[in-house]
Motif scaffolding. Structure first.
Motif, PDB file in Angstrom:
ATOM      1  N   GLN A  30       0.745  -1.130  -0.034  1.00 57.20           N
ATOM      2  CA  GLN A  30      -0.133   0.130  -0.426  1.00 57.20           C
ATOM      3  C   GLN A  30       1.202   0.756   0.006  1.00 57.20           C
ATOM      4  O   GLN A  30       0.509   2.249  -0.246  1.00 57.20           O
ATOM      5  CB  GLN A  30      -0.876   0.116   1.149  1.00 57.20           C
ATOM      6  N   ARG A  31       1.947   1.274   0.402  1.00 56.49           N
ATOM      7  CA  ARG A  31       2.895   2.490   0.937  1.00 56.49           C
ATOM      8  C   ARG A  31       3.365   3.064  -0.542  1.00 56.49           C
ATOM      9  O   ARG A  31       3.522   4.029  -0.761  1.00 56.49           O
ATOM     10  CB  ARG A  31       4.060   2.129   1.437  1.00 56.49           C
ATOM     11  N   HIS A  32       3.361   1.777  -1.900  1.00 58.58           N
ATOM     12  CA  HIS A  32       3.703   2.508  -3.019  1.00 58.58           C
ATOM     13  C   HIS A  32       2.554   3.615  -3.634  1.00 58.58           C
ATOM     14  O   HIS A  32       2.316   3.740  -4.782  1.00 58.58           O
ATOM     15  CB  HIS A  32       3.823   0.830  -3.804  1.00 58.58           C
ATOM     16  N   LEU A  33       1.344   2.917  -3.407  1.00 53.72           N
ATOM     17  CA  LEU A  33       0.199   3.291  -3.994  1.00 53.72           C
ATOM     18  C   LEU A  33       0.077   4.911  -3.389  1.00 53.72           C
ATOM     19  O   LEU A  33      -1.165   5.421  -3.916  1.00 53.72           O
ATOM     20  CB  LEU A  33      -0.791   2.493  -4.099  1.00 53.72           C
ATOM     21  N   SER A  34       0.033   5.271  -2.026  1.00 54.85           N
ATOM     22  CA  SER A  34      -0.359   5.938  -0.925  1.00 54.85           C
ATOM     23  C   SER A  34       1.239   7.154  -0.676  1.00 54.85           C
ATOM     24  O   SER A  34       0.732   8.295  -0.752  1.00 54.85           O
ATOM     25  CB  SER A  34      -1.358   5.792   0.214  1.00 54.85           C
ATOM     26  N   ALA A  35       2.151   7.005  -1.032  1.00 54.26           N
ATOM     27  CA  ALA A  35       2.979   7.032  -0.622  1.00 54.26           C
ATOM     28  C   ALA A  35       4.303   7.621  -2.105  1.00 54.26           C
ATOM     29  O   ALA A  35       4.968   7.212  -1.434  1.00 54.26           O
ATOM     30  CB  ALA A  35       4.239   7.208   0.762  1.00 54.26           C
ATOM     31  N   ASN A  36       3.797   8.230  -2.925  1.00 52.22           N
ATOM     32  CA  ASN A  36       4.628   8.546  -4.030  1.00 52.22           C
ATOM     33  C   ASN A  36       5.851   9.133  -4.064  1.00 52.22           C
ATOM     34  O   ASN A  36       5.291  10.440  -3.003  1.00 52.22           O
ATOM     35  CB  ASN A  36       3.585   8.769  -5.713  1.00 52.22           C
ATOM     36  N   LEU A  37       6.625   8.995  -4.808  1.00 52.48           N
ATOM     37  CA  LEU A  37       8.164  10.706  -4.582  1.00 52.48           C
ATOM     38  C   LEU A  37       7.714  10.888  -5.372  1.00 52.48           C
ATOM     39  O   LEU A  37       6.607  10.971  -6.460  1.00 52.48           O
ATOM     40  CB  LEU A  37       9.127   9.490  -4.428  1.00 52.48           C
ATOM     41  N   SER A  38       8.226  12.367  -4.977  1.00 47.40           N
ATOM     42  CA  SER A  38       7.819  13.411  -6.383  1.00 47.40           C
ATOM     43  C   SER A  38       8.963  12.709  -7.140  1.00 47.40           C
ATOM     44  O   SER A  38      10.232  12.184  -6.568  1.00 47.40           O
ATOM     45  CB  SER A  38       8.292  14.726  -5.549  1.00 47.40           C
ATOM     46  N   GLU A  39       9.350  13.963  -8.029  1.00 48.09           N
ATOM     47  CA  GLU A  39       9.844  13.263  -9.347  1.00 48.09           C
ATOM     48  C   GLU A  39      11.338  13.651  -8.747  1.00 48.09           C
ATOM     49  O   GLU A  39      12.404  12.343  -8.914  1.00 48.09           O
ATOM     50  CB  GLU A  39       9.446  13.993 -10.528  1.00 48.09           C
ATOM     51  N   ASN A  40      11.622  14.963  -8.599  1.00 44.25           N
ATOM     52  CA  ASN A  40      13.015  15.128  -7.826  1.00 44.25           C
ATOM     53  C   ASN A  40      13.604  13.818  -6.454  1.00 44.25           C
ATOM     54  O   ASN A  40      14.516  14.149  -7.057  1.00 44.25           O
ATOM     55  CB  ASN A  40      13.230  16.538  -7.724  1.00 44.25           C
ATOM     56  N   GLY A  41      12.443  13.833  -6.288  1.00 40.59           N
ATOM     57  CA  GLY A  41      13.297  13.281  -5.296  1.00 40.59           C
ATOM     58  C   GLY A  41      13.730  11.400  -6.059  1.00 40.59           C
ATOM     59  O   GLY A  41      14.405  10.802  -5.457  1.00 40.59           O
ATOM     60  N   MET A  42      12.799  11.209  -7.179  1.00 40.01           N
ATOM     61  CA  MET A  42      13.327  10.184  -7.249  1.00 40.01           C
ATOM     62  C   MET A  42      14.650  10.185  -7.928  1.00 40.01           C
ATOM     63  O   MET A  42      15.403   9.324  -7.991  1.00 40.01           O
ATOM     64  CB  MET A  42      12.392   9.129  -8.710  1.00 40.01           C
ATOM     65  N   LYS A  43      14.427  11.148  -9.423  1.00 38.11           N
ATOM     66  CA  LYS A  43      16.556  11.556  -9.571  1.00 38.11           C
ATOM     67  C   LYS A  43      17.049  11.694  -8.574  1.00 38.11           C
ATOM     68  O   LYS A  43      18.741  10.936  -9.309  1.00 38.11           O
ATOM     69  CB  LYS A  43      16.328  12.956 -10.167  1.00 38.11           C
ATOM     70  N   LEU A  44      17.067  11.728  -7.266  1.00 39.08           N
ATOM     71  CA  LEU A  44      17.897  11.819  -6.153  1.00 39.08           C
ATOM     72  C   LEU A  44      18.816  10.215  -5.497  1.00 39.08           C
ATOM     73  O   LEU A  44      19.676   9.973  -5.529  1.00 39.08           O
ATOM     74  CB  LEU A  44      17.988  12.583  -5.021  1.00 39.08           C
ATOM     75  N   ILE A  45      17.360   9.707  -6.302  1.00 40.10           N
ATOM     76  CA  ILE A  45      17.978   8.079  -5.280  1.00 40.10           C
ATOM     77  C   ILE A  45      18.283   7.164  -6.958  1.00 40.10           C
ATOM     78  O   ILE A  45      18.947   6.148  -6.384  1.00 40.10           O
ATOM     79  CB  ILE A  45      16.608   7.528  -4.847  1.00 40.10           C
ATOM     80  N   VAL A  46      16.883   7.322  -7.599  1.00 39.25           N
ATOM     81  CA  VAL A  46      17.395   6.164  -9.005  1.00 39.25           C
ATOM     82  C   VAL A  46      17.843   7.645 -10.073  1.00 39.25           C
ATOM     83  O   VAL A  46      17.331   8.222 -10.287  1.00 39.25           O
ATOM     84  CB  VAL A  46      15.954   4.926  -9.358  1.00 39.25           C
ATOM     85  N   SER A  47      18.790   6.778 -11.028  1.00 41.28           N
ATOM     86  CA  SER A  47      19.254   7.717 -11.533  1.00 41.28           C
ATOM     87  C   SER A  47      19.276   6.801 -13.812  1.00 41.28           C
ATOM     88  O   SER A  47      19.438   5.495 -13.166  1.00 41.28           O
ATOM     89  CB  SER A  47      20.253   8.082 -11.767  1.00 41.28           C
ATOM     90  N   ARG A  48      18.133   6.659 -14.753  1.00 36.97           N
ATOM     91  CA  ARG A  48      18.673   6.103 -15.600  1.00 36.97           C
ATOM     92  C   ARG A  48      19.614   6.530 -16.065  1.00 36.97           C
ATOM     93  O   ARG A  48      20.108   4.988 -16.619  1.00 36.97           O
ATOM     94  CB  ARG A  48      17.852   6.805 -17.113  1.00 36.97           C
ATOM     95  N   TRP A  49      20.866   7.555 -16.848  1.00 34.62           N
ATOM     96  CA  TRP A  49      21.980   6.892 -16.629  1.00 34.62           C
ATOM     97  C   TRP A  49      23.312   5.929 -15.212  1.00 34.62           C
ATOM     98  O   TRP A  49      23.783   5.279 -16.257  1.00 34.62           O
ATOM     99  CB  TRP A  49      22.665   8.700 -16.509  1.00 34.62           C
ATOM    100  N   PHE A  50      22.923   6.580 -14.409  1.00 36.22           N
ATOM    101  CA  PHE A  50      23.496   5.307 -12.927  1.00 36.22           C
ATOM    102  C   PHE A  50      23.196   3.717 -14.158  1.00 36.22           C
ATOM    103  O   PHE A  50      24.300   3.006 -14.678  1.00 36.22           O
ATOM    104  CB  PHE A  50      22.528   5.446 -12.395  1.00 36.22           C
ATOM    105  N   SER A  51      22.023   3.346 -14.336  1.00 35.00           N
ATOM    106  CA  SER A  51      21.895   1.986 -14.567  1.00 35.00           C
ATOM    107  C   SER A  51      21.871   1.787 -16.159  1.00 35.00           C
ATOM    108  O   SER A  51      22.545   0.387 -16.790  1.00 35.00           O
ATOM    109  CB  SER A  51      20.187   1.744 -14.364  1.00 35.00           C
ATOM    110  N   THR A  52      21.534   2.929 -16.959  1.00 33.26           N
ATOM    111  CA  THR A  52      22.294   2.098 -18.223  1.00 33.26           C
ATOM    112  C   THR A  52      23.677   2.469 -18.535  1.00 33.26           C
ATOM    113  O   THR A  52      24.357   1.399 -19.469  1.00 33.26           O
ATOM    114  CB  THR A  52      22.021   3.699 -19.284  1.00 33.26           C
ATOM    115  N   THR A  53      24.596   2.738 -18.329  1.00 32.73           N
ATOM    116  CA  THR A  53      25.837   3.361 -18.139  1.00 32.73           C
ATOM    117  C   THR A  53      26.493   1.869 -17.741  1.00 32.73           C
ATOM    118  O   THR A  53      27.267   1.551 -17.797  1.00 32.73           O
ATOM    119  CB  THR A  53      26.693   4.522 -17.396  1.00 32.73           C
ATOM    120  N   PHE A  54      26.000   1.174 -15.891  1.00 36.72           N
ATOM    121  CA  PHE A  54      26.746   0.444 -15.491  1.00 36.72           C
ATOM    122  C   PHE A  54      26.046  -1.193 -16.052  1.00 36.72           C
ATOM    123  O   PHE A  54      26.745  -1.742 -16.695  1.00 36.72           O
ATOM    124  CB  PHE A  54      26.758   0.722 -14.552  1.00 36.72           C
ATOM    125  N   GLY A  55      25.200  -0.588 -17.176  1.00 35.30           N
ATOM    126  CA  GLY A  55      24.434  -2.385 -17.339  1.00 35.30           C
ATOM    127  C   GLY A  55      25.382  -1.814 -19.245  1.00 35.30           C
ATOM    128  O   GLY A  55      25.749  -3.087 -19.124  1.00 35.30           O
TER     129      GLY A  55
END
Length: 368
Positions: A30-55
């Motif tokens: 339920q926490r993922h449905l009611s307590a969504n992170l803001s877009e800026n908060g998500m960028k600070l935690i997970v990054s598309r470039w981190f996953s793409t580069t190291f992958g």
């Protein structure tokens, strides 16, 4: 806007809360449905470039190592060396497939930002991703322990190795696959895979009996594999050092044995540094008392952030594994250290072997 009766479930938000929670699978706490992170908060935690580069780096490294291994295997005529290369190829292929399967889903999410609850509300995709992360994570640890065990018997038990090598190799492979498929336990009802940071799925660090049991199985199995690798490699290295200084023994060329042990020790060190923090963290988290004041099925944000950090460390294992073989080969080491010479060792620890048995062991099992 509420959902239309009889239509497929609407993505959150937009569907009726009670209906949505009832229809969504167990991978969506339920926490993922009611307590969504803001877009800026998500960028600070997970990054598309981190996953793409190291992958991409990991895939390229493993593909390069696989090409080198295939080229080396064609030049090998020794059973012992060929057996080691087979296991090493299995390790490289496993790392490559693990990065390819998990990376394709995670990177796709980072670039498309699809809604998991709308795309796959029944959790089939999340369960597949969680199973892939567990399976391809455990395989390198178990293969490392298997390779260490194979070398242990090859160095310390040359008699038994020459007579039952195929049976032992088949037993080792069966053990690796059996333990690796422990990732099926959540799908069979023991524990759950849950969505983490809207990006990937992994084991659930909750304190109910089923999730605690599965987390302990996963962590203890990994620690056991690392411990066996350390034990087997330590004994093998000590044996090689003792044999090297035994001047009364029958001598032979032993460069390839040392080369294999250097590579195994490198693989073990990388696995230990990358995996032990995560495995210890999982055990500590599920065994400690739950944090007071949390909602049901809620994991503290700090726990999720630490889990992300440790998972990123684990990713380095799949990136660095192929470079152990690429860099720690005799051809490379002799270029870096030209004075490295081929040095003699022995056929076995017993110097009283009769000539025919010594010749048989030399040709079939000991010479690398």
């Amino acid at each position: 806007m509420p959902c239309v009766s009889g239509e497929p479930p609407c993505p959150w938000p937009g569907m009726e809360p009670n209906d949505s929670l009832a229809k969504l699978g167990s991978c969506f706490p339920q926490r993922h449905l009611s307590a969504n992170l803001s877009e800026n908060g998500m960028k600070l935690i997970v990054s598309r470039w981190f996953s793409t580069t190291f992958g991409s780096i990991g895939l390229a490294s493993n593909l390069f190592a696989l090409c080198v291994l295939v080229s080396s295997s064609r030049k090998m005529h020794s059973r012992a060396r060929s057996s080691f290369l087979i296991f090493l190829c299995g390790l490289v292929v496993t790392d490559f497939l693990g990065l390819l399967v998990t990376g394709s889903i995670i990177i796709s999410y980072h670039f498309t930002k699809f809604d998991w609850t709308a795309v796959e509300p029944a959790c089939y995709l999340c369960n597949f991703l969680g199973l892939s992360m567990v399976f391809f994570g455990q395989c390198p640890l178990l293969l490392g322990a298997t390779m260490a065990g194979e070398r242990f018997f090859g160095i310390n038990r040359p008699f038994s190795r020459s007579t039952s090598m195929s049976k032992r190799r088949a037993w080792f492979r069966g053990m690796v696959w059996a333990f690796s498929f422990s990732g099926l336990l959540p799908i069979l009802g023991l524990g759950n895979y849950s969505l983490q940071y809207h990006s990937w799925c992994f084991i659930t660090l909750l304190h109910d009996a089923k999730n605690v049991t599965f987390c302990l199985i996963f962590a203890l199995l990994g620690i056991l594999a690392v411990g066996l690798s350390f034990l087997f490699n330590t004994v093998s290295v000590v044996t090689l050092c003792r044999v090297y200084h035994d001047r009364e023994s029958v001598q032979r060329r032993r460069d390839s044995e040392v080369e294999m042990m250097v590579q195994l020790v490198g693989i073990m060190i990388i696995a230990t540094v990358c995996w032990l923090p995560l495995l210890i963290f999982i055990i500590q988290t599920v065994l400690q008392a739950p944090t007071p004041g949390l909602l049901p099925h809620q994991i503290p944000r700090q726990t999720e952030e630490m889990l992300l950090i440790y998972l990123r460390m684990v990713t380095w294992n799949q990136i660095l594994d192929p470079w152990v073989y690429i860099l720690f080969r005799r051809a490379v080491l002799k270029r870096i250290y030209p004075s490295l010479k081929t040095r003699p060792s022995i056929v076995s620890l017993n110097p009283m072997l009769n000539p025919s048995l010594r010749r048989k062991l030399t040709q079939e099992s000991v010479l690398q």
